[in-house]
Design a protein around this motif. Structure first.
Motif, PDB file in Angstrom:
ATOM      1  N   GLY A 106       0.792  -1.241   0.000  1.00 59.85           N
ATOM      2  CA  GLY A 106       0.000   0.000   0.000  1.00 59.85           C
ATOM      3  C   GLY A 106       0.817   1.280   0.000  1.00 59.85           C
ATOM      4  N   THR A 111       4.278  -0.812  -7.744  1.00 61.31           N
ATOM      5  CA  THR A 111       4.118   0.005  -8.957  1.00 61.31           C
ATOM      6  C   THR A 111       5.448   0.652  -9.333  1.00 61.31           C
ATOM      7  OG1 THR A 111       1.852   0.454  -8.265  1.00 61.31           O
ATOM      8  CG2 THR A 111       2.778   1.902  -9.964  1.00 61.31           C
ATOM      9  N   ASN A 138      -7.164 -11.330  -7.364  1.00 61.39           N
ATOM     10  CA  ASN A 138      -6.040 -10.479  -6.961  1.00 61.39           C
ATOM     11  C   ASN A 138      -6.143  -9.113  -7.648  1.00 61.39           C
ATOM     12  OD1 ASN A 138      -3.675  -9.505  -5.920  1.00 61.39           O
ATOM     13  ND2 ASN A 138      -2.326 -10.922  -7.012  1.00 61.39           N
ATOM     14  N   ARG A 143      -4.395  -3.732 -10.361  1.00 63.65           N
ATOM     15  CA  ARG A 143      -4.254  -2.270 -10.207  1.00 63.65           C
ATOM     16  C   ARG A 143      -2.785  -1.857 -10.382  1.00 63.65           C
ATOM     17  NH1 ARG A 143      -5.504   1.961 -11.501  1.00 63.65           N
ATOM     18  NH2 ARG A 143      -5.159   3.727 -10.144  1.00 63.65           N
ATOM     19  N   LYS A 147      -1.518   0.647 -13.271  1.00 64.15           N
ATOM     20  CA  LYS A 147      -0.773   1.879 -12.955  1.00 64.15           C
ATOM     21  C   LYS A 147       0.575   1.903 -13.664  1.00 64.15           C
ATOM     22  CE  LYS A 147      -1.041   1.624  -8.386  1.00 64.15           C
ATOM     23  NZ  LYS A 147      -0.722   2.054  -7.014  1.00 64.15           N
TER      24      LYS A 147
HETATM   25  C1  LIG Z   1      -0.047  -7.160  -5.315  1.00 67.42           C
HETATM   26  C2  LIG Z   1       1.107  -6.532  -4.548  1.00 67.42           C
HETATM   27  C3  LIG Z   1       2.393  -6.777  -5.328  1.00 67.42           C
HETATM   28  C4  LIG Z   1       0.848  -5.031  -4.432  1.00 67.42           C
HETATM   29  O1  LIG Z   1       1.984  -4.428  -3.835  1.00 67.42           O
HETATM   30  P1  LIG Z   1       1.901  -2.916  -3.295  1.00 67.42           P
HETATM   31  O2  LIG Z   1       3.295  -2.424  -3.138  1.00 67.42           O
HETATM   32  O3  LIG Z   1       0.989  -2.853  -2.142  1.00 67.42           O
HETATM   33  O4  LIG Z   1       1.214  -2.195  -4.566  1.00 67.42           O
HETATM   34  P2  LIG Z   1       1.012  -0.627  -4.804  1.00 67.42           P
HETATM   35  O5  LIG Z   1       0.997   0.069  -3.488  1.00 67.42           O
HETATM   36  O6  LIG Z   1       1.995  -0.182  -5.830  1.00 67.42           O
HETATM   37  O7  LIG Z   1      -0.437  -0.574  -5.476  1.00 67.42           O
HETATM   38  C5  LIG Z   1      -1.504  -1.341  -4.949  1.00 67.42           C
HETATM   39  C6  LIG Z   1      -2.805  -0.850  -5.554  1.00 67.42           C
HETATM   40  O8  LIG Z   1      -3.802  -1.850  -5.369  1.00 67.42           O
HETATM   41  C7  LIG Z   1      -4.903  -1.289  -4.709  1.00 67.42           C
HETATM   42  N1  LIG Z   1      -5.522  -2.351  -3.940  1.00 67.42           N
HETATM   43  C8  LIG Z   1      -5.080  -2.922  -2.803  1.00 67.42           C
HETATM   44  N2  LIG Z   1      -5.921  -3.888  -2.415  1.00 67.42           N
HETATM   45  C9  LIG Z   1      -6.906  -3.933  -3.338  1.00 67.42           C
HETATM   46  C10 LIG Z   1      -8.083  -4.718  -3.504  1.00 67.42           C
HETATM   47  N3  LIG Z   1      -8.390  -5.689  -2.630  1.00 67.42           N
HETATM   48  N4  LIG Z   1      -8.874  -4.482  -4.568  1.00 67.42           N
HETATM   49  C11 LIG Z   1      -8.565  -3.520  -5.455  1.00 67.42           C
HETATM   50  N5  LIG Z   1      -7.456  -2.743  -5.376  1.00 67.42           N
HETATM   51  C12 LIG Z   1      -6.652  -2.953  -4.323  1.00 67.42           C
HETATM   52  C13 LIG Z   1      -4.325  -0.174  -3.891  1.00 67.42           C
HETATM   53  O9  LIG Z   1      -5.330   0.739  -3.487  1.00 67.42           O
HETATM   54  C14 LIG Z   1      -3.330   0.415  -4.907  1.00 67.42           C
HETATM   55  O10 LIG Z   1      -3.981   1.163  -5.901  1.00 67.42           O
HETATM   56  P3  LIG Z   1      -4.113   2.779  -5.836  1.00 67.42           P
HETATM   57  O11 LIG Z   1      -2.721   3.331  -5.824  1.00 67.42           O
HETATM   58  O12 LIG Z   1      -4.884   3.117  -7.059  1.00 67.42           O
HETATM   59  O13 LIG Z   1      -4.846   3.103  -4.559  1.00 67.42           O
HETATM   60  C15 LIG Z   1       1.239  -7.128  -3.110  1.00 67.42           C
HETATM   61  O14 LIG Z   1       0.006  -7.046  -2.468  1.00 67.42           O
HETATM   62  C16 LIG Z   1       1.701  -8.574  -3.124  1.00 67.42           C
HETATM   63  O15 LIG Z   1       2.884  -8.864  -3.148  1.00 67.42           O
HETATM   64  N6  LIG Z   1       0.736  -9.523  -3.088  1.00 67.42           N
HETATM   65  C17 LIG Z   1       1.050 -10.953  -3.064  1.00 67.42           C
HETATM   66  C18 LIG Z   1       1.835 -11.432  -4.291  1.00 67.42           C
HETATM   67  C19 LIG Z   1       1.201 -10.972  -5.589  1.00 67.42           C
HETATM   68  O16 LIG Z   1       0.007 -10.751  -5.670  1.00 67.42           O
HETATM   69  N7  LIG Z   1       2.043 -10.842  -6.617  1.00 67.42           N
HETATM   70  C20 LIG Z   1       1.563 -10.493  -7.948  1.00 67.42           C
HETATM   71  C21 LIG Z   1       1.119 -11.734  -8.654  1.00 67.42           C
HETATM   72  S1  LIG Z   1       0.317 -11.323 -10.218  1.00 67.42           S
END
Ligand SMILES: CC(C)(COP(=O)(O)OP(=O)(O)OC[C@H]1O[C@@H](n2cnc3c(N)ncnc32)[C@H](O)[C@@H]1OP(=O)(O)O)[C@@H](O)C(=O)NCCC(=O)NCCS
Length: 177
Positions: A106, A111, A138, A143, A147
Motif C-alpha cells: 500500500g 508500482t 487479486n 491495479r 498503474k
Molecule cells: C499485489 C502486490 C504486489 C501489491 O503491492 P503494493 O506495493 O501494495 O502495490 P502498490 O501500493 O503499488 O499498489 C496497490 C494498488 O492496489 C490497490 N488495492 C489494494 N488492495 C486492493 C483490492 N483488494 N482491490 C482492489 N485494489 C486494491 C491499492 O489501493 C493500490 O492502488 P491505488 O494506488 O490506485 O490506490 C502485493 O500485495 C503482493 O505482493 N501480493 C502478493 C503477491 C502478488 O500478488 N504478486 C503479484 C502476482 S500477479
C-alpha cells in the motif's frame, strides 16, 4: 543491438532492483513466508521456507540473462522488501512477476518497481512488450499493472498455482514499450 548486463541494477525514486545474494536468504524467507504472498503466484511453494529462499537465490544465479532477470527490490530505508522477475516463458514477450512483503503493501512500491523494470526492459533489454497475468481474486495486482501501463488483453487463462495446488483463472495483460 541487445545489451546484456550480467547483474543489472535498476534505480527508482525509493528503490534499487539488484541481483539477489546469499545475504538475502533469511529476509526473503521471512517476507515470503506469509502464505498470502505465495497463493497469488504460480510458482512459489507454500509454506515458503528457508530452503525455498536458498533454492530461489541459487536458481537466479544460474539464470541466462538473455532469458530471465530476477531482482531483489531494495528500499532505501527498509532494505529488501520484495522480488521482481522478468522471464521468457510461454509467450513471445517476456513475462513479469513480483511480490512485496506484507508490511510494505500500500505504499506504491510494487508500482514503482514495475515501472523501473519496464523502463529497463525497454532500454537495456531491448524488449518491445511485456506480458503479465493476475489471478481473478487479486485485484490489487491488476491495479499495480494498470498503474504501470499494462492493458487487459481480454484473455483469461487457467494457470496452475503451486501454493493452491489448483488451476486459477488468470487475467492476462500486455505492456507495449
Ligand atoms: C499485489 C502486490 C504486489 C501489491 O503491492 P503494493 O506495493 O501494495 O502495490 P502498490 O501500493 O503499488 O499498489 C496497490 C494498488 O492496489 C490497490 N488495492 C489494494 N488492495 C486492493 C483490492 N483488494 N482491490 C482492489 N485494489 C486494491 C491499492 O489501493 C493500490 O492502488 P491505488 O494506488 O490506485 O490506490 C502485493 O500485495 C503482493 O505482493 N501480493 C502478493 C503477491 C502478488 O500478488 N504478486 C503479484 C502476482 S500477479
Amino acid at each position: 543491438m541487445c545489451v546484456i548486463e550480467t547483474s543489472p541494477v535498476i534505480e527508482t525514486r525509493r528503490l534499487a532492483l539488484r541481483a539477489p545474494g546469499a545475504h538475502d536468504i533469511s529476509r526473503i524467507a521471512q517476507l515470503a513466508g506469509d502464505p498470502e504472498i505465495a497463493r497469488m503466484t504460480c510458482r512459489m511453494p507454500s509454506p515458503f521456507r528457508t530452503e525455498d529462499a536458498e533454492a530461489f537465490v541459487m536458481n537466479v544465479a544460474m539464470q541466462d540473462p538473455r532469458r530471465a532477470n530476477t531482482f531483489v527490490i531494495e528500499h532505501e530505508d527498509h532494505g529488501p522488501v520484495g522480488v521482481l522477475g522478468l522471464f521468457h516463458d510461454k509467450d513471445r514477450a517476456p513475462e513479469m512477476g513480483y511480490w512485496i512483503g506484507k508490511p510494505f503493501w500500500g505504499r506504491g512500491l510494487a508500482t514503482e518497481a514495475a515501472q523501473g523494470a519496464l523502463a529497463w526492459a525497454k532500454t537495456r533489454w531491448s524488449k518491445k512488450a511485456v506480458v503479465a497475468g493476475h489471478f481473478t481474486d487479486n485485484a490489487a495486482s491488476g491495479r499495480v499493472l494498470e498503474k504501470a501501463g499494462f492493458l487487459y488483453t481480454g484473455e483469461t487463462r487457467r494457470q496452475f498455482s503451486r501454493a493452491r495446488n489448483a488451476e486459477v483463472d488468470t487475467r492476462m495483460m500486455l505492456w507495449l514499450a
